[in-house]
Design a protein around this motif. Structure first.
Motif, PDB file in Angstrom:
ATOM      1  N   SER A 122      34.726  82.683 -35.940  1.00  0.00           N
ATOM      2  CA  SER A 122      33.644  83.184 -35.084  1.00  0.00           C
ATOM      3  C   SER A 122      33.865  82.861 -33.604  1.00  0.00           C
ATOM      4  O   SER A 122      33.139  83.369 -32.754  1.00  0.00           O
ATOM      5  N   GLY A 123      34.829  82.010 -33.292  1.00  0.00           N
ATOM      6  CA  GLY A 123      35.135  81.753 -31.882  1.00  0.00           C
ATOM      7  C   GLY A 123      34.809  80.347 -31.402  1.00  0.00           C
ATOM      8  O   GLY A 123      34.788  80.087 -30.193  1.00  0.00           O
ATOM      9  N   LYS A 124      34.593  79.415 -32.320  1.00  0.00           N
ATOM     10  CA  LYS A 124      34.196  78.055 -31.924  1.00  0.00           C
ATOM     11  C   LYS A 124      35.291  77.348 -31.119  1.00  0.00           C
ATOM     12  O   LYS A 124      35.035  76.788 -30.051  1.00  0.00           O
ATOM     13  N   THR A 125      36.504  77.382 -31.678  1.00  0.00           N
ATOM     14  CA  THR A 125      37.614  76.718 -30.978  1.00  0.00           C
ATOM     15  C   THR A 125      37.883  77.405 -29.647  1.00  0.00           C
ATOM     16  O   THR A 125      38.123  76.745 -28.628  1.00  0.00           O
ATOM     17  N   THR A 126      37.800  78.731 -29.659  1.00  0.00           N
ATOM     18  CA  THR A 126      38.015  79.480 -28.415  1.00  0.00           C
ATOM     19  C   THR A 126      37.015  79.055 -27.346  1.00  0.00           C
ATOM     20  O   THR A 126      37.392  78.825 -26.183  1.00  0.00           O
ATOM     21  N   LEU A 127      35.746  78.917 -27.736  1.00  0.00           N
ATOM     22  CA  LEU A 127      34.731  78.517 -26.759  1.00  0.00           C
ATOM     23  C   LEU A 127      35.026  77.115 -26.210  1.00  0.00           C
ATOM     24  O   LEU A 127      34.942  76.892 -24.999  1.00  0.00           O
ATOM     25  N   LEU A 128      35.391  76.184 -27.079  1.00  0.00           N
ATOM     26  CA  LEU A 128      35.736  74.836 -26.590  1.00  0.00           C
ATOM     27  C   LEU A 128      36.932  74.894 -25.644  1.00  0.00           C
ATOM     28  O   LEU A 128      36.959  74.208 -24.615  1.00  0.00           O
TER      29      LEU A 128
END
Ligand SMILES: Nc1ncnc2c1ncn2[C@@H]1O[C@H](COP(=O)(O)OP(=O)(O)OP(=O)(O)O)[C@@H](O)[C@H]1O
Ligand SMILES: [Mg+2]
Length: 221
Positions: A44-50
């Motif tokens: 869902s993009g969690k690592t990308t957001l971090l």
């Protein structure tokens, strides 16, 4: 303290299809010292957001402000410096350097790593995570939970304003998970750091005063 505005990122796909939007976050702020769990499914993009918050990945557009600095506007050298000074990152798989001891892993990223003050501070951090007597052990000689605690000590070494943790307890059993989360929360409170933990695990999220779903702040999902 952390202020995100109109942040967008699309990844180009390997097969030449149009880029896929992953992050579209119009507005999200985290107050100084806040502790937030951000829940989202795999992919869902969690690592990308971090990685965007840490300035490891640059957005297509938008701002990521930490106090008065927009990390997206800094050049690479300044971003690295800014990250080292202000942000602690705790990874899903700990990424300790295998050829260095627990103590050296904690001390390496520190501003004064080479001097005695650095070593004393690193030892003090290992004491806080309950691993003083393991200071000379190499990562392969530590359990997964112990390695994660070294990772926490390392992330806190420069007294960051903001600590980012990416699924920090996914390799741990439930007892170790709770102990590591408690430790992380307590140490962040001690230094006044804000803490953002991303996870797909509701049991992790429940241990935080504030829980958000990625879809609350990200329009892509
Ligand atoms: N470098 C990249 N190039 C292209 N697509 C990418 C890249 N990195 C991530 N993606 C895509 O972006 C989406 C989000 O990835 P991300 O790693 O942020 O998810 P996540 O929420 O951290 O997932 P997980 O819980 O499995 O770690 C995925 O669909 C992934 O395929
Ligand atoms: Mg991830």
């Amino acid at each position: 303290m952390l202020d995100i505005r109109n942040l967008r990122l699309a990844y180009s796909s390997p097969d030449g299809e149009p880029p896929t939007p992953v992050i579209d976050t119009p507005d999200w702020s985290v107050a100084a010292g806040a502790q937030v769990a951000l829940v989202g499914a795999s992919g869902s993009g969690k690592t990308t957001l971090l990685n965007l918050i840490a300035g490891i990945v640059l957005p297509d557009s938008g701002e990521v402000r930490l106090d008065n600095t927009d990390i997206t506007r800094l050049n690479e050298a300044h971003r690295d410096r800014f990250r080292a000074d202000n942000i602690g990152y705790i990874f899903q798989s700990v990424h300790l350097l295998p050829a260095f001891t627990a103590l050296e892993n904690v001390a390496l990223g520190m501003k004064f790593a080479a001097n005695r003050a650095g070593t004393a501070h690193a030892l003090d951090l290992l004491e806080k995570v309950g691993l003083r007597e393991r200071a000379r052990y190499f990562p392969r000689q530590l359990s997964a939970g112990q390695q994660q605690r070294v990772g926490i000590a390392r992330a806190l070494a420069n007294r960051p304003k903001l600590v980012l943790a990416d699924e920090p307890t996914s390799a741990l059993d439930s007892r170790n998970r709770d102990a590591v989360l408690d430790l992380m929360q307590r140490l962040c409170t001690d230094i006044g750091a804000a803490l953002i933990v991303v996870t797909h695990d509701e049991a992790v999220a429940r241990r935080f005063p504030t829980t958000l779903h990625l879809s609350d702040i990200n329009r892509v999902n």
